[in-house]
Design a protein around this motif. Structure first.
Motif, short mmCIF file in Angstrom:
data_model
loop_
_atom_site.label_atom_id
_atom_site.label_comp_id
_atom_site.label_asym_id
_atom_site.label_seq_id
_atom_site.Cartn_x
_atom_site.Cartn_y
_atom_site.Cartn_z
N MET A 182 -13.61 12.73 11.83
CA MET A 182 -12.46 12.13 12.51
C MET A 182 -11.26 12.25 11.58
O MET A 182 -11.17 11.53 10.58
N LYS A 183 -10.40 13.20 11.93
CA LYS A 183 -9.28 13.54 11.03
C LYS A 183 -8.39 12.33 10.73
O LYS A 183 -7.91 12.15 9.62
N ALA A 184 -8.15 11.50 11.77
CA ALA A 184 -7.27 10.35 11.58
C ALA A 184 -7.83 9.40 10.52
O ALA A 184 -7.08 8.79 9.75
N LEU A 185 -9.15 9.29 10.47
CA LEU A 185 -9.77 8.42 9.46
C LEU A 185 -9.64 9.05 8.07
O LEU A 185 -9.33 8.37 7.09
N GLU A 186 -9.87 10.36 7.99
CA GLU A 186 -9.72 11.03 6.69
C GLU A 186 -8.30 10.84 6.14
O GLU A 186 -8.10 10.54 4.97
N GLU A 187 -7.33 11.01 7.04
CA GLU A 187 -5.93 10.82 6.61
C GLU A 187 -5.68 9.40 6.14
O GLU A 187 -5.00 9.15 5.14
N LYS A 188 -6.26 8.45 6.87
CA LYS A 188 -6.06 7.04 6.53
C LYS A 188 -6.70 6.72 5.17
O LYS A 188 -6.13 5.98 4.37
N ILE A 189 -7.89 7.28 4.93
CA ILE A 189 -8.55 7.06 3.64
C ILE A 189 -7.69 7.66 2.52
O ILE A 189 -7.50 7.04 1.47
N ARG A 190 -7.17 8.86 2.76
CA ARG A 190 -6.32 9.50 1.74
C ARG A 190 -5.07 8.68 1.45
O ARG A 190 -4.65 8.52 0.32
N GLU A 191 -4.49 8.13 2.54
CA GLU A 191 -3.23 7.38 2.39
C GLU A 191 -3.45 5.99 1.81
O GLU A 191 -2.69 5.52 0.97
N GLU A 192 -4.49 5.31 2.27
CA GLU A 192 -4.63 3.88 1.96
C GLU A 192 -5.81 3.57 1.04
O GLU A 192 -5.91 2.46 0.53
N GLY A 193 -6.73 4.52 0.86
CA GLY A 193 -7.91 4.27 0.04
C GLY A 193 -7.59 4.33 -1.44
O GLY A 193 -6.64 5.00 -1.86
N LYS A 194 -8.38 3.59 -2.21
CA LYS A 194 -8.23 3.64 -3.66
C LYS A 194 -9.61 3.80 -4.27
O LYS A 194 -10.56 3.13 -3.86
N VAL A 195 -9.71 4.69 -5.27
CA VAL A 195 -10.98 4.90 -5.96
C VAL A 195 -11.03 3.95 -7.16
O VAL A 195 -10.15 3.99 -8.02
N LEU A 196 -12.05 3.12 -7.19
CA LEU A 196 -12.22 2.17 -8.30
C LEU A 196 -13.37 2.63 -9.19
O LEU A 196 -14.23 3.40 -8.76
N PRO A 197 -13.40 2.15 -10.43
CA PRO A 197 -14.51 2.51 -11.33
C PRO A 197 -15.85 2.18 -10.69
O PRO A 197 -15.97 1.19 -9.96
N GLY A 198 -16.86 3.00 -10.97
CA GLY A 198 -18.20 2.76 -10.43
C GLY A 198 -18.39 3.39 -9.06
O GLY A 198 -19.22 2.94 -8.28
N ASN A 199 -17.61 4.46 -8.78
CA ASN A 199 -17.74 5.18 -7.52
C ASN A 199 -17.49 4.31 -6.30
O ASN A 199 -18.13 4.47 -5.25
N ILE A 200 -16.61 3.35 -6.43
CA ILE A 200 -16.28 2.49 -5.30
C ILE A 200 -15.00 2.98 -4.65
O ILE A 200 -14.00 3.25 -5.32
N LEU A 201 -15.08 3.17 -3.33
CA LEU A 201 -13.90 3.57 -2.55
C LEU A 201 -13.40 2.33 -1.84
O LEU A 201 -14.09 1.75 -1.00
N LYS A 202 -12.21 1.91 -2.19
CA LYS A 202 -11.69 0.68 -1.64
C LYS A 202 -10.81 0.98 -0.43
O LYS A 202 -9.82 1.70 -0.54
N VAL A 203 -11.20 0.44 0.71
CA VAL A 203 -10.44 0.63 1.94
C VAL A 203 -10.18 -0.74 2.59
O VAL A 203 -10.20 -0.88 3.81
N GLY A 204 -9.94 -1.71 1.71
CA GLY A 204 -9.71 -3.08 2.18
C GLY A 204 -8.46 -3.21 3.03
O GLY A 204 -8.31 -4.19 3.75
N ASN A 205 -7.60 -2.24 2.99
CA ASN A 205 -6.36 -2.33 3.77
C ASN A 205 -6.56 -2.16 5.26
O ASN A 205 -5.73 -2.57 6.05
N PHE A 206 -7.69 -1.56 5.65
CA PHE A 206 -7.88 -1.42 7.11
C PHE A 206 -9.31 -1.66 7.58
O PHE A 206 -9.54 -1.93 8.75
N LEU A 207 -10.30 -1.61 6.66
CA LEU A 207 -11.69 -1.62 7.14
C LEU A 207 -12.49 -2.87 6.79
O LEU A 207 -13.33 -3.30 7.58
#
Lengths: 191, 191
Positions: free
Chosen positions: A1-26
Protein backbone atom coordinates in the motif's frame (compact mmCIF):
# COMPACT_ATOMS: atom_id res chain seq x y z
CA UNK A 1 0.00 0.00 0.00
CA UNK A 2 1.92 2.95 -1.37
CA UNK A 3 0.11 5.51 0.81
CA UNK A 4 1.26 3.65 3.92
CA UNK A 5 4.86 3.43 2.69
CA UNK A 6 4.84 7.17 2.07
CA UNK A 7 3.36 7.82 5.50
CA UNK A 8 6.01 5.66 7.18
CA UNK A 9 8.74 7.51 5.28
CA UNK A 10 7.28 10.89 6.22
CA UNK A 11 6.24 10.28 9.81
CA UNK A 12 8.15 7.18 10.97
CA UNK A 13 11.27 7.33 13.07
CA UNK A 14 13.88 4.60 13.48
CA UNK A 15 14.91 4.16 17.11
CA UNK A 16 17.81 2.15 18.53
CA UNK A 17 17.10 -1.58 18.77
CA UNK A 18 15.43 -1.89 15.35
CA UNK A 19 12.30 -0.14 16.54
CA UNK A 20 10.24 1.71 13.95
CA UNK A 21 8.21 4.38 15.66
CA UNK A 22 4.93 5.27 14.00
CA UNK A 23 3.20 6.72 17.05
CA UNK A 24 2.05 9.68 15.00
CA UNK A 25 -0.63 7.70 13.19
CA UNK A 26 -0.74 4.03 14.21
CA UNK A 27 -0.20 3.34 17.89
CA UNK A 28 -0.29 6.42 20.10
CA UNK A 29 -1.93 9.14 18.07
CA UNK A 30 -4.42 7.43 15.74
CA UNK A 31 -4.99 8.92 12.30
CA UNK A 32 -8.51 7.52 12.21
CA UNK A 33 -9.22 8.39 8.60
CA UNK A 34 -6.00 6.70 7.49
CA UNK A 35 -6.70 3.66 9.68
CA UNK A 36 -10.02 3.33 7.88
CA UNK A 37 -8.22 3.52 4.52
CA UNK A 38 -5.88 0.73 5.65
CA UNK A 39 -8.93 -1.22 6.81
CA UNK A 40 -10.52 -0.79 3.39
CA UNK A 41 -7.41 -2.25 1.75
CA UNK A 42 -7.48 -5.22 4.15
CA UNK A 43 -11.16 -5.77 3.29
CA UNK A 44 -10.26 -5.71 -0.41
CA UNK A 45 -7.42 -8.22 0.02
CA UNK A 46 -9.66 -10.69 1.86
CA UNK A 47 -12.87 -10.12 -0.09
CA UNK A 48 -14.84 -13.30 -0.70
CA UNK A 49 -12.88 -15.30 1.88
CA UNK A 50 -15.89 -15.98 4.09
CA UNK A 51 -14.48 -14.19 7.13
CA UNK A 52 -17.00 -13.66 9.94
CA UNK A 53 -14.72 -12.34 12.70
CA UNK A 54 -11.49 -10.45 13.24
CA UNK A 55 -9.14 -11.52 16.02
CA UNK A 56 -6.52 -9.07 17.23
CA UNK A 57 -4.49 -8.42 20.36
CA UNK A 58 -4.47 -5.45 22.69
CA UNK A 59 -3.45 -2.67 22.54
CA UNK A 60 -2.19 -1.50 19.20
CA UNK A 61 -4.07 -4.04 17.09
CA UNK A 62 -7.47 -2.71 18.08
CA UNK A 63 -7.54 0.45 15.97
CA UNK A 64 -6.49 -1.19 12.69
CA UNK A 65 -8.82 -4.12 13.42
CA UNK A 66 -11.68 -1.64 13.85
CA UNK A 67 -10.77 -0.01 10.54
CA UNK A 68 -10.94 -3.37 8.77
CA UNK A 69 -14.06 -4.54 10.59
CA UNK A 70 -16.00 -1.45 9.53
CA UNK A 71 -15.40 -2.31 5.88
CA UNK A 72 -15.94 -6.05 6.35
CA UNK A 73 -19.09 -5.83 8.47
CA UNK A 74 -17.77 -8.25 11.10
CA UNK A 75 -17.11 -7.99 14.84
CA UNK A 76 -13.65 -7.81 16.40
CA UNK A 77 -12.43 -9.91 19.31
CA UNK A 78 -9.26 -8.70 20.98
CA UNK A 79 -7.07 -10.99 23.04
CA UNK A 80 -6.32 -9.53 26.45
CA UNK A 81 -2.87 -9.39 27.92
CA UNK A 82 -3.81 -9.52 31.57
CA UNK A 83 -6.62 -11.53 33.00
CA UNK A 84 -8.81 -8.94 34.64
CA UNK A 85 -11.71 -8.95 37.05
CA UNK A 86 -14.24 -8.56 34.26
CA UNK A 87 -13.10 -11.72 32.49
CA UNK A 88 -15.12 -14.66 33.70
CA UNK A 89 -15.65 -18.18 32.57
CA UNK A 90 -13.41 -20.40 30.51
CA UNK A 91 -10.57 -18.88 28.53
CA UNK A 92 -8.10 -19.85 25.83
CA UNK A 93 -4.67 -18.87 27.04
CA UNK A 94 -1.17 -18.56 25.61
CA UNK A 95 2.13 -16.86 26.45
CA UNK A 96 3.42 -14.09 24.20
CA UNK A 97 6.89 -12.55 24.31
CA UNK A 98 6.86 -8.90 23.31
CA UNK A 99 9.67 -7.66 21.07
CA UNK A 100 8.98 -4.04 22.00
CA UNK A 101 8.44 -4.47 25.71
CA UNK A 102 10.90 -7.35 26.31
CA UNK A 103 8.51 -9.19 28.57
CA UNK A 104 6.18 -12.20 28.58
CA UNK A 105 2.43 -11.68 28.73
CA UNK A 106 -0.25 -14.25 29.29
CA UNK A 107 -2.76 -13.62 26.54
CA UNK A 108 -6.35 -14.80 26.87
CA UNK A 109 -9.59 -14.95 24.92
CA UNK A 110 -12.83 -16.00 26.55
CA UNK A 111 -14.02 -19.26 25.03
CA UNK A 112 -17.51 -17.87 24.38
CA UNK A 113 -16.08 -15.44 21.82
CA UNK A 114 -14.57 -18.06 19.51
CA UNK A 115 -16.48 -20.92 17.91
CA UNK A 116 -15.58 -23.85 15.66
CA UNK A 117 -17.87 -22.29 13.07
CA UNK A 118 -15.75 -19.14 12.89
CA UNK A 119 -13.49 -18.21 10.01
CA UNK A 120 -11.26 -15.51 11.37
CA UNK A 121 -8.87 -12.92 10.06
CA UNK A 122 -5.94 -12.15 12.36
CA UNK A 123 -5.04 -8.45 12.42
CA UNK A 124 -2.18 -6.61 14.07
CA UNK A 125 -0.22 -3.42 13.68
CA UNK A 126 3.27 -4.95 13.49
CA UNK A 127 4.78 -8.28 12.49
CA UNK A 128 8.42 -8.66 13.53
CA UNK A 129 9.43 -11.94 15.16
CA UNK A 130 5.81 -13.05 14.95
CA UNK A 131 5.31 -13.85 18.62
CA UNK A 132 1.96 -12.07 18.95
CA UNK A 133 0.63 -13.62 15.74
CA UNK A 134 1.82 -17.09 16.77
CA UNK A 135 0.02 -16.59 20.06
CA UNK A 136 -3.20 -15.79 18.22
CA UNK A 137 -2.69 -18.77 15.90
CA UNK A 138 -2.24 -21.01 18.96
CA UNK A 139 -5.48 -19.73 20.45
CA UNK A 140 -7.31 -20.33 17.14
CA UNK A 141 -6.02 -23.90 16.94
CA UNK A 142 -7.02 -24.56 20.53
CA UNK A 143 -10.48 -23.22 19.69
CA UNK A 144 -10.75 -25.19 16.45
CA UNK A 145 -11.23 -21.96 14.55
CA UNK A 146 -10.51 -21.74 10.84
CA UNK A 147 -7.88 -19.10 10.00
CA UNK A 148 -8.45 -17.27 6.70
CA UNK A 149 -5.16 -15.42 7.05
CA UNK A 150 -3.47 -12.50 8.70
CA UNK A 151 -3.46 -8.81 7.84
CA UNK A 152 -0.67 -6.66 9.19
CA UNK A 153 -0.07 -2.95 8.86
CA UNK A 154 3.74 -3.05 8.93
CA UNK A 155 5.91 -6.15 8.59
CA UNK A 156 9.61 -6.00 9.36
CA UNK A 157 10.77 -8.19 6.50
CA UNK A 158 14.26 -8.47 7.98
CA UNK A 159 12.93 -10.32 11.01
CA UNK A 160 11.82 -13.93 10.79
CA UNK A 161 8.16 -13.79 11.85
CA UNK A 162 6.54 -13.27 8.46
CA UNK A 163 8.50 -16.02 6.71
CA UNK A 164 7.90 -18.46 9.56
CA UNK A 165 4.15 -17.89 9.58
CA UNK A 166 3.88 -18.14 5.78
CA UNK A 167 5.85 -21.40 6.06
CA UNK A 168 3.10 -22.66 8.37
CA UNK A 169 0.75 -22.36 5.38
CA UNK A 170 -0.98 -19.25 6.63
CA UNK A 171 -1.65 -16.41 4.23
CA UNK A 172 -0.06 -13.19 5.48
CA UNK A 173 -0.83 -9.85 3.84
CA UNK A 174 1.23 -6.92 5.06
CA UNK A 175 0.28 -3.46 3.83
CA UNK A 176 3.93 -2.43 3.99
CA UNK A 177 7.02 -4.63 4.35
CA UNK A 178 10.17 -2.89 5.58
CA UNK A 179 13.14 -4.59 3.94
CA UNK A 180 15.77 -2.58 5.75
CA UNK A 181 15.98 0.58 7.80
CA UNK A 182 18.62 2.93 9.11
CA UNK A 183 18.41 6.27 10.88
CA UNK A 184 18.24 7.98 7.50
CA UNK A 185 16.30 5.70 5.21
CA UNK A 186 13.65 3.01 5.07
CA UNK A 187 13.48 0.56 2.16
CA UNK A 188 10.30 -1.34 1.37
CA UNK A 189 9.88 -4.73 -0.32
CA UNK A 190 8.17 -4.55 -3.70
CA UNK A 191 4.75 -6.24 -3.52
CA UNK B 1 -29.15 6.25 24.51
CA UNK B 2 -31.99 3.76 24.65
CA UNK B 3 -30.36 1.29 22.28
CA UNK B 4 -27.36 1.06 24.61
CA UNK B 5 -29.56 0.56 27.68
CA UNK B 6 -31.37 -2.26 25.89
CA UNK B 7 -28.07 -3.83 24.85
CA UNK B 8 -26.75 -3.68 28.41
CA UNK B 9 -29.96 -5.29 29.70
CA UNK B 10 -29.79 -8.01 27.04
CA UNK B 11 -26.07 -8.76 26.97
CA UNK B 12 -24.64 -7.36 30.21
CA UNK B 13 -23.88 -9.48 33.24
CA UNK B 14 -23.47 -8.29 36.81
CA UNK B 15 -20.47 -9.89 38.49
CA UNK B 16 -19.52 -9.85 42.19
CA UNK B 17 -17.80 -6.63 43.25
CA UNK B 18 -20.13 -4.27 41.39
CA UNK B 19 -18.65 -5.21 38.03
CA UNK B 20 -20.85 -4.88 34.98
CA UNK B 21 -19.59 -7.17 32.28
CA UNK B 22 -20.25 -6.05 28.72
CA UNK B 23 -17.49 -8.04 27.05
CA UNK B 24 -19.92 -9.16 24.39
CA UNK B 25 -19.94 -5.80 22.64
CA UNK B 26 -17.76 -3.18 24.35
CA UNK B 27 -14.47 -4.45 25.72
CA UNK B 28 -13.53 -7.97 24.60
CA UNK B 29 -15.71 -8.74 21.62
CA UNK B 30 -16.34 -5.44 19.83
CA UNK B 31 -19.67 -4.94 18.11
CA UNK B 32 -18.12 -2.54 15.62
CA UNK B 33 -21.36 -1.41 14.02
CA UNK B 34 -22.84 -0.60 17.42
CA UNK B 35 -19.65 1.17 18.53
CA UNK B 36 -20.00 3.38 15.46
CA UNK B 37 -23.62 4.11 16.44
CA UNK B 38 -22.47 5.11 19.91
CA UNK B 39 -19.78 7.24 18.30
CA UNK B 40 -22.39 8.95 16.15
CA UNK B 41 -24.38 9.85 19.27
CA UNK B 42 -21.23 11.25 20.93
CA UNK B 43 -20.58 13.34 17.81
CA UNK B 44 -24.17 14.65 17.96
CA UNK B 45 -23.88 15.56 21.66
CA UNK B 46 -20.67 17.54 21.09
CA UNK B 47 -21.52 19.02 17.69
CA UNK B 48 -20.30 22.60 17.29
CA UNK B 49 -18.02 22.44 20.32
CA UNK B 50 -14.84 23.03 18.33
CA UNK B 51 -13.24 19.72 19.26
CA UNK B 52 -10.11 18.89 17.27
CA UNK B 53 -8.87 15.78 19.11
CA UNK B 54 -10.13 12.88 21.20
CA UNK B 55 -8.11 11.73 24.19
CA UNK B 56 -8.75 8.26 25.60
CA UNK B 57 -6.88 5.64 27.59
CA UNK B 58 -5.87 2.12 26.66
CA UNK B 59 -7.28 -0.46 26.29
CA UNK B 60 -11.03 -0.35 26.33
CA UNK B 61 -11.41 3.32 25.48
CA UNK B 62 -9.84 2.94 22.05
CA UNK B 63 -12.75 1.30 20.23
CA UNK B 64 -15.42 3.77 21.37
CA UNK B 65 -13.01 6.65 20.75
CA UNK B 66 -12.52 5.37 17.18
CA UNK B 67 -16.30 5.19 16.74
CA UNK B 68 -16.65 8.82 17.80
CA UNK B 69 -13.61 10.03 15.86
CA UNK B 70 -14.95 8.61 12.61
CA UNK B 71 -18.06 10.76 12.94
CA UNK B 72 -16.21 13.83 14.20
CA UNK B 73 -13.37 13.75 11.68
CA UNK B 74 -10.67 14.13 14.33
CA UNK B 75 -7.68 12.02 15.41
CA UNK B 76 -7.52 10.00 18.63
CA UNK B 77 -4.66 10.03 21.11
CA UNK B 78 -4.65 7.22 23.61
CA UNK B 79 -2.80 7.44 26.90
CA UNK B 80 -0.53 4.45 27.45
CA UNK B 81 -0.43 2.50 30.67
CA UNK B 82 3.13 1.30 30.51
CA UNK B 83 6.01 3.25 29.16
CA UNK B 84 7.27 1.14 26.32
CA UNK B 85 10.36 1.05 24.15
CA UNK B 86 8.62 2.84 21.32
CA UNK B 87 7.77 5.86 23.44
CA UNK B 88 10.50 8.44 23.18
CA UNK B 89 10.85 12.04 24.09
CA UNK B 90 9.08 14.04 26.73
CA UNK B 91 5.88 12.71 28.24
CA UNK B 92 3.02 13.87 30.40
CA UNK B 93 2.60 11.34 33.17
CA UNK B 94 0.07 10.55 35.89
CA UNK B 95 -0.86 7.64 38.16
CA UNK B 96 -4.23 5.92 37.69
CA UNK B 97 -5.80 3.41 40.07
CA UNK B 98 -7.92 0.84 38.23
CA UNK B 99 -11.23 -0.14 39.79
CA UNK B 100 -11.42 -3.30 37.70
CA UNK B 101 -7.82 -4.43 38.02
CA UNK B 102 -7.13 -3.15 41.56
CA UNK B 103 -3.74 -1.81 40.63
CA UNK B 104 -1.93 1.45 39.95
CA UNK B 105 -0.72 2.23 36.45
CA UNK B 106 1.53 5.02 35.35
CA UNK B 107 -0.25 6.59 32.41
CA UNK B 108 1.63 8.63 29.85
CA UNK B 109 1.05 10.73 26.74
CA UNK B 110 3.92 11.97 24.64
CA UNK B 111 4.08 15.74 24.80
CA UNK B 112 4.21 16.08 21.01
CA UNK B 113 0.64 14.72 20.75
CA UNK B 114 -1.00 17.42 22.89
CA UNK B 115 -0.80 21.13 22.22
CA UNK B 116 -2.08 24.25 23.97
CA UNK B 117 -4.12 24.91 20.85
CA UNK B 118 -6.07 21.67 21.26
CA UNK B 119 -9.66 21.44 22.39
CA UNK B 120 -10.13 17.82 23.36
CA UNK B 121 -12.96 15.46 24.09
CA UNK B 122 -12.17 12.80 26.70
CA UNK B 123 -13.68 9.40 25.84
CA UNK B 124 -13.81 6.17 27.81
CA UNK B 125 -15.89 3.03 28.04
CA UNK B 126 -16.70 3.21 31.77
CA UNK B 127 -16.96 5.91 34.42
CA UNK B 128 -17.11 4.51 37.95
CA UNK B 129 -14.91 6.14 40.57
CA UNK B 130 -13.50 8.39 37.85
CA UNK B 131 -9.84 7.59 38.36
CA UNK B 132 -9.04 7.11 34.67
CA UNK B 133 -10.89 10.27 33.67
CA UNK B 134 -9.21 12.28 36.43
CA UNK B 135 -5.88 11.00 35.16
CA UNK B 136 -6.70 12.26 31.67
CA UNK B 137 -7.89 15.60 33.09
CA UNK B 138 -4.59 15.91 34.97
CA UNK B 139 -2.65 15.30 31.79
CA UNK B 140 -4.74 17.89 29.91
CA UNK B 141 -4.12 20.50 32.61
CA UNK B 142 -0.41 19.78 32.60
CA UNK B 143 -0.45 20.20 28.82
CA UNK B 144 -2.54 23.39 28.96
CA UNK B 145 -5.15 21.72 26.77
CA UNK B 146 -8.74 22.97 26.73
CA UNK B 147 -11.25 20.25 27.73
CA UNK B 148 -14.58 20.42 25.87
CA UNK B 149 -16.00 17.62 28.00
CA UNK B 150 -16.10 13.88 28.44
CA UNK B 151 -18.12 11.22 26.65
CA UNK B 152 -18.59 7.88 28.37
CA UNK B 153 -20.35 4.76 27.18
CA UNK B 154 -21.51 3.51 30.59
CA UNK B 155 -21.48 5.48 33.83
CA UNK B 156 -22.08 3.76 37.13
CA UNK B 157 -24.26 6.46 38.68
CA UNK B 158 -24.02 4.84 42.12
CA UNK B 159 -20.27 5.49 42.25
CA UNK B 160 -18.89 8.94 42.86
CA UNK B 161 -16.77 9.61 39.75
CA UNK B 162 -19.40 11.23 37.55
CA UNK B 163 -20.65 13.63 40.23
CA UNK B 164 -17.12 14.57 41.23
CA UNK B 165 -16.04 15.37 37.70
CA UNK B 166 -19.21 17.37 36.96
CA UNK B 167 -18.51 19.27 40.20
CA UNK B 168 -15.13 20.20 38.71
CA UNK B 169 -17.10 22.09 36.05
CA UNK B 170 -16.45 19.56 33.31
CA UNK B 171 -19.30 18.50 31.05
CA UNK B 172 -19.83 14.73 31.22
CA UNK B 173 -22.15 12.97 28.80
CA UNK B 174 -22.76 9.30 29.50
CA UNK B 175 -24.70 7.31 26.92
CA UNK B 176 -26.14 5.14 29.69
CA UNK B 177 -26.08 5.76 33.45
CA UNK B 178 -26.65 2.71 35.63
CA UNK B 179 -28.51 3.84 38.74
CA UNK B 180 -28.48 0.45 40.45
CA UNK B 181 -27.81 -3.14 39.55
CA UNK B 182 -28.33 -6.57 41.04
CA UNK B 183 -27.84 -10.06 39.64
CA UNK B 184 -31.33 -9.90 38.18
CA UNK B 185 -31.93 -6.34 37.12
CA UNK B 186 -30.25 -3.14 35.97
CA UNK B 187 -31.93 0.23 36.46
CA UNK B 188 -30.90 3.26 34.38
CA UNK B 189 -31.12 6.95 35.26
CA UNK B 190 -33.59 8.89 33.14
CA UNK B 191 -31.74 11.37 30.91
Amino acid sequence: MKALEEKIREEGKVLPGNILKVGNFLNHRLDVQFLCEMGKEIARLYEGCGINKILTIETSGIAIAMGAAIHMGVPVVFAKKNKSKNVSGEVYCTDVVSFTHKNVSQVIVEKQFLSEKDRVLLVDDFLANGMALKGLIGICREAGVDIAGAAIAIEKGFQAGGDEIRAMGIRVESLAIVESMTDDSITFREQ
